[in-house]
Design a protein around this motif. Structure first.
Motif, PDB file in Angstrom:
ATOM      1  N   THR A   1      -2.455  -1.298   8.908  1.00 44.04           N
ATOM      2  CA  THR A   1      -1.309  -1.782   9.697  1.00 44.04           C
ATOM      3  C   THR A   1      -1.571  -1.678  11.197  1.00 44.04           C
ATOM      4  OG1 THR A   1       0.024  -0.805   7.929  1.00 44.04           O
ATOM      5  CG2 THR A   1       1.211  -1.672   9.833  1.00 44.04           C
TER       6      THR A   1
ATOM      7  N   THR B   1      -7.821  13.768   1.282  1.00 44.43           N
ATOM      8  CA  THR B   1      -7.279  15.074   1.665  1.00 44.43           C
ATOM      9  C   THR B   1      -5.978  15.315   0.913  1.00 44.43           C
ATOM     10  OG1 THR B   1      -8.249  14.905   3.861  1.00 44.43           O
ATOM     11  CG2 THR B   1      -6.403  16.434   3.618  1.00 44.43           C
TER      12      THR B   1
ATOM     13  N   PHE C   1      -6.651   7.112   9.611  1.00 42.12           N
ATOM     14  CA  PHE C   1      -6.172   7.072   8.214  1.00 42.12           C
ATOM     15  C   PHE C   1      -5.573   5.688   8.006  1.00 42.12           C
ATOM     16  CE2 PHE C   1      -5.615  11.569   9.569  1.00 42.12           C
ATOM     17  CZ  PHE C   1      -6.361  12.225   8.602  1.00 42.12           C
TER      18      PHE C   1
ATOM     19  N   TYR D   1       0.870  -1.174   0.000  1.00 45.69           N
ATOM     20  CA  TYR D   1       0.000   0.000   0.000  1.00 45.69           C
ATOM     21  C   TYR D   1       0.903   1.220   0.000  1.00 45.69           C
ATOM     22  CZ  TYR D   1      -4.101   2.837   1.025  1.00 45.69           C
ATOM     23  OH  TYR D   1      -5.131   3.745   0.939  1.00 45.69           O
TER      24      TYR D   1
ATOM     25  N   TYR E   1      -3.049   9.160  -3.888  1.00 43.93           N
ATOM     26  CA  TYR E   1      -3.695   7.879  -3.568  1.00 43.93           C
ATOM     27  C   TYR E   1      -4.713   7.482  -4.640  1.00 43.93           C
ATOM     28  CZ  TYR E   1      -1.606   8.459   0.993  1.00 43.93           C
ATOM     29  OH  TYR E   1      -0.699   8.627   2.002  1.00 43.93           O
TER      30      TYR E   1
ATOM     31  N   CYS F   1       2.496   3.129   3.370  1.00 37.88           N
ATOM     32  CA  CYS F   1       2.155   2.402   4.593  1.00 37.88           C
ATOM     33  C   CYS F   1       3.334   2.499   5.566  1.00 37.88           C
ATOM     34  CB  CYS F   1       1.864   0.935   4.307  1.00 37.88           C
ATOM     35  SG  CYS F   1       3.205   0.039   3.535  1.00 37.88           S
ATOM     36  N   PHE F   2       3.036   2.370   6.865  1.00 39.11           N
ATOM     37  CA  PHE F   2       4.174   2.271   7.777  1.00 39.11           C
ATOM     38  C   PHE F   2       4.387   0.825   8.166  1.00 39.11           C
ATOM     39  CE2 PHE F   2       1.276   4.676  11.038  1.00 39.11           C
ATOM     40  CZ  PHE F   2       0.559   3.545  11.340  1.00 39.11           C
TER      41      PHE F   2
ATOM     42  N   ALA G   1     -11.870  11.242   8.086  1.00 39.42           N
ATOM     43  CA  ALA G   1     -11.408  11.086   9.471  1.00 39.42           C
ATOM     44  C   ALA G   1     -11.974  12.163  10.399  1.00 39.42           C
ATOM     45  CB  ALA G   1      -9.886  11.122   9.507  1.00 39.42           C
TER      46      ALA G   1
ATOM     47  N   GLY H   1      -5.373   3.146   5.772  1.00 40.75           N
ATOM     48  CA  GLY H   1      -4.618   2.578   4.642  1.00 40.75           C
ATOM     49  C   GLY H   1      -4.840   1.077   4.552  1.00 40.75           C
ATOM     50  N   ARG H   2      -3.732   0.318   4.505  1.00 39.21           N
ATOM     51  CA  ARG H   2      -3.869  -1.142   4.412  1.00 39.21           C
ATOM     52  C   ARG H   2      -4.275  -1.741   5.764  1.00 39.21           C
ATOM     53  NH1 ARG H   2       2.234  -3.801   4.824  1.00 39.21           N
ATOM     54  NH2 ARG H   2       2.854  -2.492   6.561  1.00 39.21           N
TER      55      ARG H   2
ATOM     56  N   ASP I   1     -10.931   4.907   6.994  1.00 44.80           N
ATOM     57  CA  ASP I   1     -10.232   5.491   5.844  1.00 44.80           C
ATOM     58  C   ASP I   1     -11.311   5.966   4.890  1.00 44.80           C
ATOM     59  OD1 ASP I   1      -7.077   5.126   4.643  1.00 44.80           O
ATOM     60  OD2 ASP I   1      -8.640   5.632   3.183  1.00 44.80           O
ATOM     61  N   ILE I   2     -11.011   7.018   4.188  1.00 45.17           N
ATOM     62  CA  ILE I   2     -12.014   7.561   3.263  1.00 45.17           C
ATOM     63  C   ILE I   2     -12.165   6.666   2.035  1.00 45.17           C
ATOM     64  CG2 ILE I   2     -10.482   9.034   1.879  1.00 45.17           C
ATOM     65  CD1 ILE I   2     -12.725  11.240   2.490  1.00 45.17           C
TER      66      ILE I   2
HETATM   67  C1  SAM Z   1      -0.215   7.640   4.822  1.00 47.38           C
HETATM   68  S1  SAM Z   1      -1.604   6.684   4.344  1.00 47.38           S
HETATM   69  C2  SAM Z   1      -1.841   5.679   5.749  1.00 47.38           C
HETATM   70  C3  SAM Z   1      -1.123   4.386   5.626  1.00 47.38           C
HETATM   71  C4  SAM Z   1      -1.303   3.484   6.818  1.00 47.38           C
HETATM   72  N1  SAM Z   1      -0.591   3.990   7.985  1.00 47.38           N
HETATM   73  C5  SAM Z   1      -0.805   2.097   6.467  1.00 47.38           C
HETATM   74  O1  SAM Z   1       0.124   1.596   7.128  1.00 47.38           O
HETATM   75  O2  SAM Z   1      -1.295   1.541   5.480  1.00 47.38           O
HETATM   76  C6  SAM Z   1      -2.911   7.838   4.466  1.00 47.38           C
HETATM   77  C7  SAM Z   1      -4.308   7.285   4.220  1.00 47.38           C
HETATM   78  O3  SAM Z   1      -5.215   8.339   4.466  1.00 47.38           O
HETATM   79  C8  SAM Z   1      -6.355   8.124   3.631  1.00 47.38           C
HETATM   80  N2  SAM Z   1      -7.060   9.413   3.600  1.00 47.38           N
HETATM   81  C9  SAM Z   1      -6.786  10.519   2.866  1.00 47.38           C
HETATM   82  N3  SAM Z   1      -7.619  11.515   3.187  1.00 47.38           N
HETATM   83  C10 SAM Z   1      -8.452  11.034   4.153  1.00 47.38           C
HETATM   84  C11 SAM Z   1      -9.500  11.596   4.920  1.00 47.38           C
HETATM   85  N4  SAM Z   1      -9.884  12.867   4.755  1.00 47.38           N
HETATM   86  N5  SAM Z   1     -10.116  10.823   5.841  1.00 47.38           N
HETATM   87  C12 SAM Z   1      -9.735   9.522   6.032  1.00 47.38           C
HETATM   88  N6  SAM Z   1      -8.757   8.928   5.313  1.00 47.38           N
HETATM   89  C13 SAM Z   1      -8.106   9.682   4.404  1.00 47.38           C
HETATM   90  C14 SAM Z   1      -5.775   7.645   2.328  1.00 47.38           C
HETATM   91  O4  SAM Z   1      -6.774   6.928   1.597  1.00 47.38           O
HETATM   92  C15 SAM Z   1      -4.620   6.773   2.819  1.00 47.38           C
HETATM   93  O5  SAM Z   1      -5.051   5.442   2.917  1.00 47.38           O
END
Ligand code: SAM
Length: 430
Positions: A110, A333, A105, A78, A312, A81-82, A286, A107-108, A126-127
């Motif tokens: 984690t 966002t 937020f 993803y 994304y 991802c962290f 979020a 993502g995958r 997640d959105i």
């Molecule tokens: C940096 S990634 C997070 C990755 C996550 N930590 C992982 O390990 O997979 C940021 C995530 O924020 C989501 N995102 C972006 N804008 C958002 C919002 N307004 N509300 C919720 N999720 C959002 C994106 O779809 C993306 O999956």
């Protein structure tokens, strides 16, 4: 100290316990050594309401895959991802089994998956609907025989909607199999029959769509979390003199499933079953998660989108096609300017403040962006304080990234981020 013990104390005594919890956490980090290297203490300086704010900043290699391997179930790619070691670091130290751990937020997933593997109750938002599709099946994984049996039931040669454009990625026979599988999921979803085995197959298939080895359905392309456009793929094909080879979709799904399930013993399966059924997964912005009750979460570990660093929607277009998600309808966002990002994050912090129990923590991970010119932690501090949080410490995990260790899919420090910086925030007691 867990919630139940705190509840037995008076509010004042509970506050003292929490303060000593923070102090001992920060002291542990100050005394932390890895590979003979002690923690280096610096200061993050931010401004809030016209006043300078100094937050202790602790630098070390706090969590790495060299210290502890991650569970195989995490191995889903993803963008941005962290590593599971990051949420584990905070979950182990700041929660007890049975506590609720949230990632707004996700993502995958984690944080949520690591929380579940540690016996905590996962809450994830997640959105992008893709996020839930990637996480949910791993909270109640089917067995390999169940997976194989279901794959045998699929009508691989059935007529299905497809688009010839995708032949830049796939051999015609592979595209026919992918389209049959996609049609199968759509039909099962529409009839309400999509079950945990189907969800697992869909999650694995999404992760095999494109990649750079014969383990993927496609011809050589970018890593699986960054689908290129059709035109860009046509160019890659010309440059490399390649045409998409034939692949056996079911066989590749079985192979990846085996790999994901390899660390899952009976005990871990029982543990996941216990907490996975209590998971709360929402597809929302979020800043607005009304399904999550006020003061119901014990810890937040998260990593937001960093300004507009990662596209994304663009990166996930092919995954979206497969899953029936229109990426243009997902309002991710994307803040170009730091002030916009500050305001967007403040709205998220207001929501986190509502749902977090008093005295509990948010671990908010940001990276260095724009070549280190913008330090997002300096924006996080006032943004979170504007919502009522108190900044406690900034942790900098100064890990040497290698190409394979780096989820960003970049091999240098100029693009993306090269350190994890976590701002630890606390919701004060009322
Ligand atoms: C940096 S990634 C997070 C990755 C996550 N930590 C992982 O390990 O997979 C940021 C995530 O924020 C989501 N995102 C972006 N804008 C958002 C919002 N307004 N509300 C919720 N999720 C959002 C994106 O779809 C993306 O999956």
């Amino acid at each position: 100290m867990n919630r139940n013990r705190l509840a037995l104390l008076g509010e004042e005594a509970a506050e003292c316990v929490r303060q000593s919890e923070v102090a001992s956490f920060v002291e542990e980090l100050r005394g932390f050594t890895w590979d003979g290297k002690p923690t280096v203490e610096e200061t993050t300086t931010a401004a809030f309401d016209g006043q300078p704010i100094a937050v202790p900043q602790l630098v070390n290699e706090f969590w790495t895959s060299r210290q502890r391997a991650a569970h195989s179930l995490h191995e889903i790619s993803y963008r941005a991802c962290f590593k599971p070691q990051l949420p584990r670091f905070f979950i182990e130290r700041l929660t007890a089994p049975g506590d609720r751990v949230f990632d707004p937020f996700s993502g995958r997933g984690t944080t949520a998956l690591e929380a579940a593997l540690l016996g905590r109750l996962p809450v994830a938002c997640d959105i992008n609907p893709l996020s839930r599709m990637l996480l949910e099946p791993r909270l109640s994984p089917p067995s390999l025989p169940e997976i194989i049996e279901r794959l045998h039931e699929i009508a691989w040669s059935s007529e299905a909607d497809t688009t010839d454009d995708l032949l830049v990625f796939y051999h015609p026979d592979t595209l026919r199999q992918i389209s049959a599988l996609r049609g199968y999921f759509f039909r099962r979803e529409a009839s309400g029959d999509l079950d945990r085995i189907d969800r697992w197959l869909r999650m694995v298939a999404v992760n095999r769509l494109t990649g750079h080895s014969p383990g993927f359905f496609s011809v050589y392309t970018l890593p699986p979390n960054q689908a290129v456009s059709l035109d860009a793929q046509a160019k890659i094909n010309v440059q490399r003199g390649q045409t998409p080879p034939q692949r056996d979709v079911a066989r590749l799904i079985v192979g990846k499933s085996k790999s994901l399930l390899r660390d899952l013993d009976e005990q871990a399966r029982r543990g996941l079953a216990r907490v996975g059924s209590a998971a709360q997964l929402v597809t929302r912005p979020a800043a607005s998660t009304p399904e999550i009750s006020s003061e119901s979460v014990d810890l937040v570990v998260t990593s937001p989108p960093f300004l507009d660093v990662v596209d994304y929607a663009g990166d996930n277009w092919l995954r979206g096609w497969f899953c029936g998600i229109d990426p243009n309808k997902v309002q991710i966002t994307m803040a170009k300017r730091p002030e916009q990002w500050h305001d967007a994050m403040r709205d998220v912090f207001l929501e986190l403040f509502r749902i977090l129990r008093p005295g509990r923590f948010v671990a908010f991970e940001v990276g260095e962006v724009r070549g280190g010119k913008i330090r997002l932690e300096e924006i996080v501090v006032p943004s979170a304080m504007g919502a009522g949080f108190e900044p406690r410490v900034v942790l900098v995990n100064s890990q040497q990234f290698t190409k394979t260790a780096n989820c960003w899919g970049v091999a240098n420090n100029r693009k993306g981020t090269n350190t994890n910086r976590i701002v630890l925030l606390q919701k004060p007691n009322a």
